[in-house]
Design a protein around this motif. Structure first.
Motif, mmCIF file in Angstrom:
data_model
loop_
_atom_site.group_PDB
_atom_site.id
_atom_site.type_symbol
_atom_site.label_atom_id
_atom_site.label_comp_id
_atom_site.label_asym_id
_atom_site.label_seq_id
_atom_site.Cartn_x
_atom_site.Cartn_y
_atom_site.Cartn_z
ATOM 1 N N ILE A 1 1.425 1.759 -3.651
ATOM 2 C CA ILE A 1 0.236 2.312 -4.309
ATOM 3 C C ILE A 1 0.134 3.812 -4.055
ATOM 4 N N SER A 2 0.346 4.209 -2.791
ATOM 5 C CA SER A 2 0.270 5.637 -2.457
ATOM 6 C C SER A 2 1.347 6.421 -3.201
ATOM 7 N N TRP B 1 0.829 -1.211 0.000
ATOM 8 C CA TRP B 1 0.000 0.000 0.000
ATOM 9 C C TRP B 1 0.863 1.261 0.000
ATOM 10 N N VAL C 1 -0.325 3.436 3.521
ATOM 11 C CA VAL C 1 -0.597 4.714 2.858
ATOM 12 C C VAL C 1 -0.106 5.874 3.717
ATOM 13 N N MET D 1 -3.602 -1.381 5.085
ATOM 14 C CA MET D 1 -3.689 -0.340 4.071
ATOM 15 C C MET D 1 -3.434 1.040 4.685
ATOM 16 N N ALA E 1 -0.937 -7.880 1.811
ATOM 17 C CA ALA E 1 -1.688 -6.676 1.464
ATOM 18 C C ALA E 1 -3.189 -6.903 1.555
#
Length: 461
Positions: free
Chosen positions: A105-106, A102, A284, A280, A262
Protein backbone atom coordinates in the motif's frame (compact mmCIF):
# COMPACT_ATOMS: atom_id res chain seq x y z
CA UNK A 1 26.26 9.63 28.16
CA UNK A 2 25.70 6.97 25.49
CA UNK A 3 22.70 5.67 27.38
CA UNK A 4 21.16 9.16 27.45
CA UNK A 5 21.74 9.59 23.72
CA UNK A 6 20.17 6.19 23.12
CA UNK A 7 17.08 7.08 25.17
CA UNK A 8 16.61 10.45 23.43
CA UNK A 9 17.13 8.88 20.02
CA UNK A 10 14.67 6.11 20.82
CA UNK A 11 11.97 8.64 21.72
CA UNK A 12 12.57 10.73 18.57
CA UNK A 13 12.76 7.61 16.41
CA UNK A 14 9.45 6.37 17.80
CA UNK A 15 7.80 9.61 16.68
CA UNK A 16 9.58 9.91 13.31
CA UNK A 17 8.71 6.36 12.28
CA UNK A 18 5.51 6.22 14.34
CA UNK A 19 1.82 6.35 13.40
CA UNK A 20 1.59 10.22 13.08
CA UNK A 21 4.48 10.28 10.62
CA UNK A 22 3.03 7.36 8.67
CA UNK A 23 -0.30 9.20 8.43
CA UNK A 24 1.49 12.31 7.10
CA UNK A 25 3.41 10.32 4.48
CA UNK A 26 0.32 8.43 3.35
CA UNK A 27 -1.73 11.65 3.45
CA UNK A 28 0.69 13.52 1.19
CA UNK A 29 0.82 10.49 -1.13
CA UNK A 30 -2.99 10.52 -1.36
CA UNK A 31 -3.08 14.29 -1.99
CA UNK A 32 -0.54 14.03 -4.82
CA UNK A 33 -2.38 11.03 -6.26
CA UNK A 34 -5.68 12.95 -6.33
CA UNK A 35 -4.09 16.06 -7.83
CA UNK A 36 -2.42 14.03 -10.61
CA UNK A 37 -5.54 11.87 -11.04
CA UNK A 38 -3.65 8.79 -9.81
CA UNK A 39 -1.04 9.00 -12.53
CA UNK A 40 0.79 5.94 -11.14
CA UNK A 41 -2.18 3.75 -12.21
CA UNK A 42 -3.58 5.81 -15.07
CA UNK A 43 -0.24 5.89 -16.91
CA UNK A 44 1.25 2.61 -15.69
CA UNK A 45 1.79 1.24 -19.20
CA UNK A 46 3.25 4.56 -20.37
CA UNK A 47 5.66 4.41 -17.42
CA UNK A 48 7.29 1.23 -18.70
CA UNK A 49 7.32 2.46 -22.28
CA UNK A 50 9.13 5.62 -21.14
CA UNK A 51 11.57 4.01 -18.72
CA UNK A 52 12.55 0.77 -20.46
CA UNK A 53 12.96 2.45 -23.85
CA UNK A 54 16.43 3.90 -23.00
CA UNK A 55 17.72 0.35 -22.53
CA UNK A 56 17.44 -0.21 -26.28
CA UNK A 57 18.33 3.33 -27.40
CA UNK A 58 21.51 4.16 -25.51
CA UNK A 59 23.05 7.58 -25.97
CA UNK A 60 25.79 9.63 -24.39
CA UNK A 61 24.60 12.24 -21.91
CA UNK A 62 25.51 15.90 -22.24
CA UNK A 63 28.39 17.32 -20.20
CA UNK A 64 27.59 17.63 -16.51
CA UNK A 65 24.77 15.07 -16.59
CA UNK A 66 24.02 11.37 -16.97
CA UNK A 67 21.44 9.51 -19.05
CA UNK A 68 17.91 9.13 -17.62
CA UNK A 69 18.49 5.37 -17.22
CA UNK A 70 21.80 5.96 -15.40
CA UNK A 71 19.95 8.40 -13.14
CA UNK A 72 17.34 5.81 -12.14
CA UNK A 73 20.09 3.20 -11.65
CA UNK A 74 21.95 5.63 -9.37
CA UNK A 75 18.77 6.24 -7.38
CA UNK A 76 18.05 2.49 -7.26
CA UNK A 77 21.65 1.96 -6.17
CA UNK A 78 20.83 3.88 -2.99
CA UNK A 79 17.38 2.36 -2.39
CA UNK A 80 17.93 -1.28 -3.42
CA UNK A 81 20.12 -2.25 -0.52
CA UNK A 82 20.11 -4.04 2.78
CA UNK A 83 16.65 -2.57 3.48
CA UNK A 84 15.24 -4.92 0.85
CA UNK A 85 16.83 -7.91 2.58
CA UNK A 86 17.05 -7.00 6.27
CA UNK A 87 14.20 -4.48 6.35
CA UNK A 88 11.58 -6.84 4.95
CA UNK A 89 12.70 -9.61 7.30
CA UNK A 90 12.34 -7.26 10.28
CA UNK A 91 8.88 -6.12 9.15
CA UNK A 92 7.62 -9.72 8.89
CA UNK A 93 9.17 -10.82 12.19
CA UNK A 94 7.76 -7.90 14.21
CA UNK A 95 4.54 -7.17 12.30
CA UNK A 96 3.71 -10.59 10.89
CA UNK A 97 3.07 -11.49 7.21
CA UNK A 98 0.40 -8.76 7.05
CA UNK A 99 3.17 -6.15 7.13
CA UNK A 100 3.90 -7.08 3.49
CA UNK A 101 0.39 -5.95 2.50
CA UNK A 102 0.94 -2.53 4.09
CA UNK A 103 4.33 -2.34 2.39
CA UNK A 104 2.50 -2.73 -0.94
CA UNK A 105 0.00 0.00 0.00
CA UNK A 106 2.79 2.42 0.92
CA UNK A 107 4.50 1.62 -2.40
CA UNK A 108 1.35 2.21 -4.49
CA UNK A 109 1.03 5.70 -3.00
CA UNK A 110 4.81 6.11 -2.87
CA UNK A 111 4.96 5.76 -6.66
CA UNK A 112 3.15 9.09 -7.00
CA UNK A 113 5.17 10.67 -4.19
CA UNK A 114 8.46 9.69 -5.86
CA UNK A 115 7.08 10.81 -9.24
CA UNK A 116 6.36 14.24 -7.76
CA UNK A 117 9.77 14.48 -6.07
CA UNK A 118 11.60 13.68 -9.30
CA UNK A 119 9.44 16.01 -11.39
CA UNK A 120 10.04 18.92 -9.00
CA UNK A 121 13.77 18.15 -8.70
CA UNK A 122 14.27 18.38 -12.48
CA UNK A 123 11.96 21.40 -12.85
CA UNK A 124 13.76 23.47 -10.18
CA UNK A 125 17.34 22.21 -10.67
CA UNK A 126 20.39 24.43 -11.26
CA UNK A 127 23.89 24.18 -12.73
CA UNK A 128 26.81 24.45 -10.30
CA UNK A 129 30.09 26.18 -11.09
CA UNK A 130 31.50 22.92 -12.52
CA UNK A 131 28.65 22.76 -15.05
CA UNK A 132 26.91 19.80 -13.35
CA UNK A 133 23.14 19.67 -12.85
CA UNK A 134 22.24 19.83 -9.13
CA UNK A 135 18.78 19.43 -7.65
CA UNK A 136 16.65 17.73 -5.03
CA UNK A 137 14.43 18.82 -2.12
CA UNK A 138 16.75 21.66 -1.04
CA UNK A 139 16.51 23.18 -4.54
CA UNK A 140 12.77 22.80 -5.04
CA UNK A 141 12.25 24.26 -1.56
CA UNK A 142 14.54 27.22 -2.34
CA UNK A 143 13.40 27.86 -5.92
CA UNK A 144 9.80 26.69 -5.63
CA UNK A 145 8.73 28.13 -2.27
CA UNK A 146 10.80 31.31 -2.24
CA UNK A 147 13.15 33.09 0.23
CA UNK A 148 10.88 32.68 3.28
CA UNK A 149 11.35 28.89 3.14
CA UNK A 150 15.08 28.87 2.41
CA UNK A 151 15.88 27.92 6.02
CA UNK A 152 13.96 24.66 5.50
CA UNK A 153 16.16 23.83 2.51
CA UNK A 154 19.24 24.15 4.72
CA UNK A 155 17.61 21.96 7.40
CA UNK A 156 17.06 19.21 4.83
CA UNK A 157 20.63 19.51 3.52
CA UNK A 158 22.11 19.40 7.05
CA UNK A 159 20.09 16.29 7.95
CA UNK A 160 21.24 14.74 4.67
CA UNK A 161 24.91 15.28 5.55
CA UNK A 162 24.40 13.82 9.03
CA UNK A 163 22.60 10.78 7.60
CA UNK A 164 24.98 9.74 4.82
CA UNK A 165 27.88 8.71 7.04
CA UNK A 166 25.72 6.24 8.98
CA UNK A 167 22.89 5.01 6.76
CA UNK A 168 24.78 5.42 3.51
CA UNK A 169 28.28 4.34 4.45
CA UNK A 170 29.35 2.83 7.77
CA UNK A 171 26.41 0.46 8.24
CA UNK A 172 26.60 -0.66 4.60
CA UNK A 173 30.34 -1.37 4.84
CA UNK A 174 29.67 -3.31 8.04
CA UNK A 175 27.15 -5.42 6.10
CA UNK A 176 29.69 -6.11 3.34
CA UNK A 177 32.38 -7.04 5.87
CA UNK A 178 30.05 -9.39 7.75
CA UNK A 179 28.91 -11.11 4.54
CA UNK A 180 32.47 -11.65 3.27
CA UNK A 181 33.79 -12.81 6.64
CA UNK A 182 30.88 -15.24 7.03
CA UNK A 183 31.57 -16.74 3.60
CA UNK A 184 35.33 -17.00 4.34
CA UNK A 185 34.62 -18.72 7.67
CA UNK A 186 32.10 -21.12 6.13
CA UNK A 187 34.61 -22.22 3.51
CA UNK A 188 37.45 -22.35 6.10
CA UNK A 189 39.56 -19.74 4.28
CA UNK A 190 40.14 -17.92 7.60
CA UNK A 191 39.54 -18.77 11.25
CA UNK A 192 37.88 -16.64 13.94
CA UNK A 193 41.19 -15.12 15.08
CA UNK A 194 41.74 -13.54 11.64
CA UNK A 195 38.35 -11.81 11.39
CA UNK A 196 39.58 -8.43 12.70
CA UNK A 197 42.48 -8.38 10.23
CA UNK A 198 40.21 -9.43 7.39
CA UNK A 199 37.74 -6.64 8.30
CA UNK A 200 40.49 -4.02 8.22
CA UNK A 201 41.72 -5.19 4.80
CA UNK A 202 38.18 -5.20 3.41
CA UNK A 203 37.61 -1.69 4.81
CA UNK A 204 40.76 -0.34 3.12
CA UNK A 205 39.85 -1.94 -0.23
CA UNK A 206 36.32 -0.49 -0.08
CA UNK A 207 37.72 2.95 0.84
CA UNK A 208 39.94 2.95 -2.26
CA UNK A 209 37.09 1.80 -4.53
CA UNK A 210 34.67 4.43 -3.19
CA UNK A 211 37.24 7.21 -3.62
CA UNK A 212 38.10 6.14 -7.19
CA UNK A 213 34.45 6.13 -8.25
CA UNK A 214 33.19 9.24 -6.42
CA UNK A 215 36.20 11.39 -7.33
CA UNK A 216 35.60 10.42 -10.97
CA UNK A 217 32.47 12.57 -10.95
CA UNK A 218 28.81 12.04 -11.75
CA UNK A 219 29.48 10.27 -15.07
CA UNK A 220 31.63 7.57 -13.43
CA UNK A 221 29.01 7.07 -10.69
CA UNK A 222 26.33 6.70 -13.38
CA UNK A 223 28.33 4.15 -15.39
CA UNK A 224 29.07 1.99 -12.33
CA UNK A 225 25.42 2.13 -11.21
CA UNK A 226 24.21 1.28 -14.73
CA UNK A 227 26.43 -1.82 -14.71
CA UNK A 228 25.97 -3.10 -11.16
CA UNK A 229 22.30 -2.39 -10.40
CA UNK A 230 20.71 -4.48 -13.20
CA UNK A 231 23.18 -7.32 -12.51
CA UNK A 232 22.55 -7.48 -8.77
CA UNK A 233 18.78 -7.14 -9.15
CA UNK A 234 18.65 -9.90 -11.78
CA UNK A 235 20.84 -12.25 -9.69
CA UNK A 236 18.67 -11.71 -6.62
CA UNK A 237 15.37 -12.12 -8.50
CA UNK A 238 16.56 -15.37 -10.16
CA UNK A 239 17.62 -16.86 -6.80
CA UNK A 240 14.34 -15.76 -5.21
CA UNK A 241 12.23 -17.16 -8.07
CA UNK A 242 14.01 -20.48 -7.62
CA UNK A 243 12.95 -20.62 -3.96
CA UNK A 244 9.36 -19.77 -4.92
CA UNK A 245 9.20 -22.37 -7.71
CA UNK A 246 10.67 -25.10 -5.50
CA UNK A 247 8.00 -24.33 -2.89
CA UNK A 248 5.18 -23.45 -5.31
CA UNK A 249 2.59 -25.45 -3.34
CA UNK A 250 2.99 -23.04 -0.41
CA UNK A 251 2.44 -19.85 -2.45
CA UNK A 252 -1.41 -19.71 -2.20
CA UNK A 253 -1.22 -20.16 1.58
CA UNK A 254 1.46 -17.49 1.86
CA UNK A 255 -0.64 -14.90 0.00
CA UNK A 256 -3.64 -15.86 2.16
CA UNK A 257 -1.56 -15.25 5.30
CA UNK A 258 -0.43 -11.84 3.97
CA UNK A 259 -3.99 -10.61 3.33
CA UNK A 260 -5.44 -12.17 6.49
CA UNK A 261 -2.53 -10.98 8.62
CA UNK A 262 -2.92 -7.40 7.38
CA UNK A 263 -6.17 -7.01 9.33
CA UNK A 264 -5.94 -9.80 11.90
CA UNK A 265 -2.24 -10.52 12.66
CA UNK A 266 -3.02 -12.77 15.65
CA UNK A 267 -4.75 -15.33 13.41
CA UNK A 268 -1.50 -15.88 11.48
CA UNK A 269 1.16 -15.41 14.14
CA UNK A 270 -0.49 -17.49 16.83
CA UNK A 271 -1.34 -14.43 18.88
CA UNK A 272 2.27 -13.23 19.24
CA UNK A 273 1.57 -10.25 16.97
CA UNK A 274 -1.93 -9.11 17.84
CA UNK A 275 -1.91 -5.42 16.92
CA UNK A 276 -3.33 -4.32 13.59
CA UNK A 277 -1.55 -0.97 14.01
CA UNK A 278 1.81 -2.64 14.66
CA UNK A 279 1.52 -4.65 11.45
CA UNK A 280 0.56 -1.54 9.49
CA UNK A 281 3.29 0.62 11.06
CA UNK A 282 6.07 -1.89 10.37
CA UNK A 283 4.93 -2.49 6.80
CA UNK A 284 4.61 1.21 5.93
CA UNK A 285 7.80 2.24 7.76
CA UNK A 286 9.98 -0.49 6.23
CA UNK A 287 8.46 0.13 2.80
CA UNK A 288 9.31 3.84 2.99
CA UNK A 289 12.75 3.06 4.41
CA UNK A 290 13.36 0.81 1.42
CA UNK A 291 12.05 2.92 -1.49
CA UNK A 292 12.63 6.36 0.15
CA UNK A 293 9.39 7.78 -1.29
CA UNK A 294 8.69 10.79 0.92
CA UNK A 295 12.31 11.26 2.00
CA UNK A 296 13.25 13.08 -1.21
CA UNK A 297 16.77 11.67 -1.48
CA UNK A 298 16.25 9.75 -4.74
CA UNK A 299 15.30 12.94 -6.57
CA UNK A 300 18.87 14.22 -6.06
CA UNK A 301 20.12 11.54 -8.47
CA UNK A 302 17.29 12.09 -10.95
CA UNK A 303 18.07 15.83 -11.07
CA UNK A 304 21.38 15.00 -12.81
CA UNK A 305 19.61 13.34 -15.78
CA UNK A 306 20.08 14.65 -19.32
CA UNK A 307 16.41 15.39 -19.98
CA UNK A 308 14.37 18.42 -20.98
CA UNK A 309 11.13 17.11 -19.49
CA UNK A 310 10.64 17.01 -15.69
CA UNK A 311 7.47 14.92 -16.03
CA UNK A 312 9.09 12.36 -18.33
CA UNK A 313 11.89 11.87 -15.80
CA UNK A 314 9.23 11.65 -13.09
CA UNK A 315 8.01 8.37 -14.59
CA UNK A 316 11.38 6.88 -13.66
CA UNK A 317 10.37 7.56 -10.04
CA UNK A 318 7.27 5.39 -10.47
CA UNK A 319 9.39 2.66 -12.08
CA UNK A 320 11.95 2.89 -9.27
CA UNK A 321 9.42 2.35 -6.45
CA UNK A 322 7.73 -0.47 -8.38
CA UNK A 323 11.02 -2.34 -8.87
CA UNK A 324 12.28 -1.69 -5.34
CA UNK A 325 9.20 -2.54 -3.28
CA UNK A 326 6.62 -4.32 -5.42
CA UNK A 327 9.21 -6.61 -7.07
CA UNK A 328 12.34 -6.99 -4.91
CA UNK A 329 10.77 -6.57 -1.45
CA UNK A 330 7.97 -8.97 -2.41
CA UNK A 331 10.57 -11.50 -3.58
CA UNK A 332 12.29 -11.26 -0.20
CA UNK A 333 9.00 -11.77 1.64
CA UNK A 334 8.16 -14.84 -0.45
CA UNK A 335 11.63 -16.33 0.13
CA UNK A 336 11.06 -16.08 3.89
CA UNK A 337 7.45 -17.25 3.93
CA UNK A 338 7.60 -19.92 1.19
CA UNK A 339 10.81 -21.61 2.31
CA UNK A 340 9.20 -22.96 5.47
CA UNK A 341 11.79 -21.60 7.91
CA UNK A 342 10.51 -20.88 11.42
CA UNK A 343 9.94 -17.15 11.95
CA UNK A 344 10.25 -15.94 15.53
CA UNK A 345 7.30 -13.56 15.44
CA UNK A 346 7.56 -10.70 17.92
CA UNK A 347 11.37 -10.61 17.78
CA UNK A 348 13.37 -8.34 15.48
CA UNK A 349 15.24 -10.04 12.65
CA UNK A 350 17.65 -9.01 9.93
CA UNK A 351 19.38 -10.26 6.82
CA UNK A 352 20.15 -13.59 8.46
CA UNK A 353 16.44 -14.54 8.28
CA UNK A 354 16.38 -13.93 4.51
CA UNK A 355 19.68 -15.75 3.96
CA UNK A 356 18.35 -18.69 5.99
CA UNK A 357 15.37 -18.84 3.60
CA UNK A 358 17.78 -19.30 0.69
CA UNK A 359 20.04 -21.85 2.42
CA UNK A 360 17.00 -23.77 3.74
CA UNK A 361 15.95 -24.34 0.13
CA UNK A 362 19.26 -24.61 -1.77
CA UNK A 363 21.76 -25.67 0.90
CA UNK A 364 24.83 -23.90 2.32
CA UNK A 365 26.52 -23.56 -1.07
CA UNK A 366 24.17 -20.67 -1.96
CA UNK A 367 25.65 -18.54 0.84
CA UNK A 368 28.42 -17.46 -1.54
CA UNK A 369 25.84 -16.09 -4.01
CA UNK A 370 23.82 -14.35 -1.31
CA UNK A 371 27.07 -12.83 -0.02
CA UNK A 372 27.86 -11.50 -3.52
CA UNK A 373 24.33 -10.08 -3.91
CA UNK A 374 24.45 -8.51 -0.44
CA UNK A 375 27.84 -6.94 -1.15
CA UNK A 376 26.61 -5.49 -4.46
CA UNK A 377 23.47 -4.13 -2.78
CA UNK A 378 25.46 -2.49 0.00
CA UNK A 379 28.28 -1.13 -2.21
CA UNK A 380 25.92 0.56 -4.66
CA UNK A 381 24.01 2.04 -1.71
CA UNK A 382 27.30 3.62 -0.56
CA UNK A 383 27.79 5.21 -4.00
CA UNK A 384 24.22 6.51 -4.22
CA UNK A 385 24.35 8.07 -0.74
CA UNK A 386 27.81 9.45 -1.53
CA UNK A 387 26.19 11.49 -4.32
CA UNK A 388 23.37 12.59 -1.99
CA UNK A 389 25.82 13.71 0.69
CA UNK A 390 27.91 15.58 -1.88
CA UNK A 391 24.92 17.54 -3.16
CA UNK A 392 23.67 18.31 0.36
CA UNK A 393 27.01 19.63 1.68
CA UNK A 394 27.60 21.52 -1.58
CA UNK A 395 24.26 23.30 -1.07
CA UNK A 396 25.40 24.47 2.37
CA UNK A 397 29.05 25.38 1.78
CA UNK A 398 29.53 25.60 -2.00
CA UNK A 399 31.38 23.53 -4.62
CA UNK A 400 34.84 23.90 -3.02
CA UNK A 401 33.97 21.31 -0.36
CA UNK A 402 33.02 18.49 -2.75
CA UNK A 403 36.41 16.76 -3.05
CA UNK A 404 37.34 17.03 0.69
CA UNK A 405 33.93 15.61 1.57
CA UNK A 406 34.38 12.68 -0.82
CA UNK A 407 37.75 11.84 0.75
CA UNK A 408 36.31 11.92 4.29
CA UNK A 409 33.27 9.93 3.16
CA UNK A 410 35.54 7.27 1.65
CA UNK A 411 37.64 6.98 4.83
CA UNK A 412 34.53 6.36 6.96
CA UNK A 413 34.41 2.92 5.31
CA UNK A 414 37.35 1.80 7.48
CA UNK A 415 35.37 2.70 10.62
CA UNK A 416 32.34 0.87 9.28
CA UNK A 417 34.37 -2.27 8.65
CA UNK A 418 36.02 -2.42 12.07
CA UNK A 419 33.70 -0.78 14.66
CA UNK A 420 30.52 -1.79 16.52
CA UNK A 421 27.77 0.32 14.92
CA UNK A 422 24.72 -0.47 17.05
CA UNK A 423 23.90 3.08 18.19
CA UNK A 424 25.13 4.71 14.96
CA UNK A 425 22.64 2.70 12.90
CA UNK A 426 19.77 3.79 15.15
CA UNK A 427 20.79 7.48 15.10
CA UNK A 428 21.25 7.44 11.32
CA UNK A 429 17.78 5.91 10.91
CA UNK A 430 16.34 8.77 12.99
CA UNK A 431 18.08 11.45 10.88
CA UNK A 432 16.85 9.63 7.79
CA UNK A 433 13.27 9.91 8.99
CA UNK A 434 13.67 13.56 10.03
CA UNK A 435 14.60 14.38 6.42
CA UNK A 436 11.04 13.53 5.43
CA UNK A 437 9.54 16.43 7.43
CA UNK A 438 10.82 19.39 5.33
CA UNK A 439 10.36 17.33 2.17
CA UNK A 440 6.72 16.45 2.91
CA UNK A 441 5.93 20.09 3.72
CA UNK A 442 7.42 21.13 0.38
CA UNK A 443 5.51 18.42 -1.53
CA UNK A 444 2.27 19.51 0.12
CA UNK A 445 2.82 23.18 -0.79
CA UNK A 446 4.04 22.40 -4.34
CA UNK A 447 1.36 19.82 -5.17
CA UNK A 448 -0.36 22.36 -7.43
CA UNK A 449 2.88 22.84 -9.37
CA UNK A 450 3.13 19.08 -9.94
CA UNK A 451 -0.47 18.93 -11.18
CA UNK A 452 0.14 21.83 -13.60
CA UNK A 453 3.36 20.28 -14.96
CA UNK A 454 1.55 16.98 -15.58
CA UNK A 455 -1.38 18.72 -17.31
CA UNK A 456 0.95 20.78 -19.54
CA UNK A 457 3.09 17.74 -20.42
CA UNK A 458 0.21 15.64 -21.75
CA UNK A 459 -1.39 18.67 -23.41
CA UNK A 460 1.79 19.44 -25.38
CA UNK A 461 3.19 15.92 -25.88
Amino acid sequence: MLKTIEQINSAVNGFVWGIPAMVCIIGVGLLLSFRTRFIQFRKFGYTFKTTLGPLFHKKEAAEGSITPFQAVCTALAATVGTGNIAGVAGAIAIGGPGAVFWMWISALLGMCTKFSEVTLAVHFREKNKHGDWVGGPMYYIKNGLGPRWRWMAYVFALLGVLTVFGTGNATQVNTITSAINTALLNFHVIDASAVSTSSLIIGIIITVLIAMILLGGIKRIGKVAETLVPFMALLYVILALGVIMLNIERVPGVFASIFEGAFNPASVTGGVVGSFFLSMQKGVARGIFSNEAGLGTGSIAHATADTDSPVKQGFFGIFEVFMDTIVICTMTALVILCSGIPVGYGNDAGAELTITGFTYTYGNWVSIFTAVALCCFAFTTILGWGLYGTRCIEFIFGSWIIRPFMVVYSLVAIIGATADLGLLWSVAETFNGLMSIPNLIALFLLSGTVAKLVKDYFKNR
